[in-house]
Each structure stands twice: as C-alpha cells, then as structure tokens.
Scaffold this active site. Sequence first.
Site, mmCIF file in Angstrom:
data_model
loop_
_atom_site.group_PDB
_atom_site.id
_atom_site.type_symbol
_atom_site.label_atom_id
_atom_site.label_comp_id
_atom_site.label_asym_id
_atom_site.label_seq_id
_atom_site.Cartn_x
_atom_site.Cartn_y
_atom_site.Cartn_z
ATOM 1 N N ASP A 25 50.990 27.245 73.457
ATOM 2 C CA ASP A 25 52.569 27.855 73.325
ATOM 3 C C ASP A 25 52.798 28.467 72.438
ATOM 4 O OD1 ASP A 25 52.172 25.702 71.278
ATOM 5 O OD2 ASP A 25 53.192 24.339 71.885
ATOM 6 N N ASP B 296 58.338 13.419 69.647
ATOM 7 C CA ASP B 296 58.734 13.137 70.812
ATOM 8 C C ASP B 296 58.393 12.439 71.261
ATOM 9 O OD1 ASP B 296 58.437 15.450 71.760
ATOM 10 O OD2 ASP B 296 60.259 15.684 71.725
#
Length: 258
Positions: A67, A136
């Site tokens: 990313d 998360d």
Amino acid sequence: MEIIVKDTVEEMSQVAARVVAKTLNAKPDAVLGLATGSTPLGLYQELVRMHQAEGLDFSQVTTFHLDAYVGLKQKHPQSYHYFMDENLFRHINIPHQNVYIPSGTTDNYEAFCKWYEQRIVECGGIDLQVLGIGTDGHIAFNEPSSSLGSRTRIKTLAKQTIDDNARFFESPDEVPVYAITMGVGTILEAERIILLAHGKHKSDAVAKAIEGPVTSMITASALQLHPDVLFIIDREAASSLDMLEYYEWIQDKMPDAP
Ligand code: F6R
C-alpha cells in the site's frame, strides 16, 4: 494455518527473516510482497544483517508493496517509498527497477491499479507475502467492510487507523485519509503468507483473525481461507487467543520449524 509464538519481538523478527531467507535460497528470483509500518522493522534489520554478514542475495528479487498513502510524494518522510528505502533497500543489493510500490501521486488511479495487478501476474505472482495487522484487523489497508474479493484500489482509511498512524506524523490532521492498497483477493493469491504481530494492542485483532469467523469486518480473518499461512507473533499479541496452549503444543511438534 500455523501459529508460532515467540517471547520477544527480536525472536519474532528472526523467525520471519529465516522464512524469507529460506524462500530466497530456494528461489533466488522470488517475488516478495512486503509491508511497511513498525511491525516488520526488526525483520528488515535482520535481512540487512543477513545480507551484510551472510551474503543473502537480493540481486534477482522482485518486491511488490501492499500500500501507499494517497497524496504523499515519494520523498515525503512518511511515504512508504521513503520508508522502504531507509529501512531496507539502500542497505541491500536489490535492483531499483525490481521494486514496485503503489503510486500515491498518479493522475489516473484506476489505470494504475489495473497495471499494478497485471504487473504482479506478469512477474509470476507473489511467492511470499509479508503482512502486519491493524488494530481493527485490517491487512494492507483493507479496512472493515472491505470485500474479501477486493483487488488493488483506493480505500478510505478508518478513523482508528488514522489515529494509530498519527504517531508517525506531526499531527493527526496530516495523516492522509486515502490509501492505495492491494485488495484482500490480491493478497490471497500469494503462494505463501506470513503475518507478524507484536504487542498487547494487537492481541484482540490477532485473536479475531485466527479464531473468529471469516468476516469482512476483520479482513485478516480471510487468511483462514488460504492454504499456507503462518502467523509469527509475540506472547503479548498472542495473549487473547483462547487456544494458545494448543497452538504451542503444535508448534513444539512442527517439523522444520523456522
Ligand atoms: C502497512 C500495512 C498495514 C500495517 C498495519 C500495522 O504496509 O499494510 O496493514 O501492517 O497497519 O501497522 P504497524 O506495523 O505500524 O502496527
């Protein structure tokens, strides 16, 4: 899925480095998928040591990166280009042209994402993918509710990820809101995957990824669908696992444990 629990971050990093080294020794022109962030720092230090002290060779290696933040130029100190150069590439012998990091500044993201996916395929696919995990439960920047079949694309970062990553920036307002990220589907196509995690703050996400249901709300749980995944985690990151004793029993009996 296999789970290796180590007492320290250093040991976790050394195990991961041995897995990478074994891959490169078996296939000198391997394609590696690499992560950024604080988790793989010890791994990269160990790979640099292995290159300098033991001649671990990267001259034929290709890397694809998970990313990049949208909007940060390559030279920005928080860009993932900068991170990889500082922490790995400038210390090893990988050819510059073999490194693929998503562009956070292209003027055509759609075309770039298609090209990136295509380039992975043209290079023969990823032999070994290294992952971290977000608090998360994300892998790469596949935030909760990302499709488990997703491909490389732009994602909006979750507030939790922005808050977690604010430590690298002068203020939370400077953390980019968008990232370009490989999809869960892209990651699942890697031949082999290792996921590293350390620290108590990762224990909940790790437990959900390993023991929870497969759900797009914890994208790391999609790794349960992959035939060759190794979690390498420290004791703190393992502390919420219900079946910890069982994993350690298996670990003790693992043939060729790295
Ligand atoms: C980074 C990436 C992210 C991180 C995750 C954990 O390339 O893909 O999924 O692995 O956010 O970040 P750290 O390691 O900083 O806790």
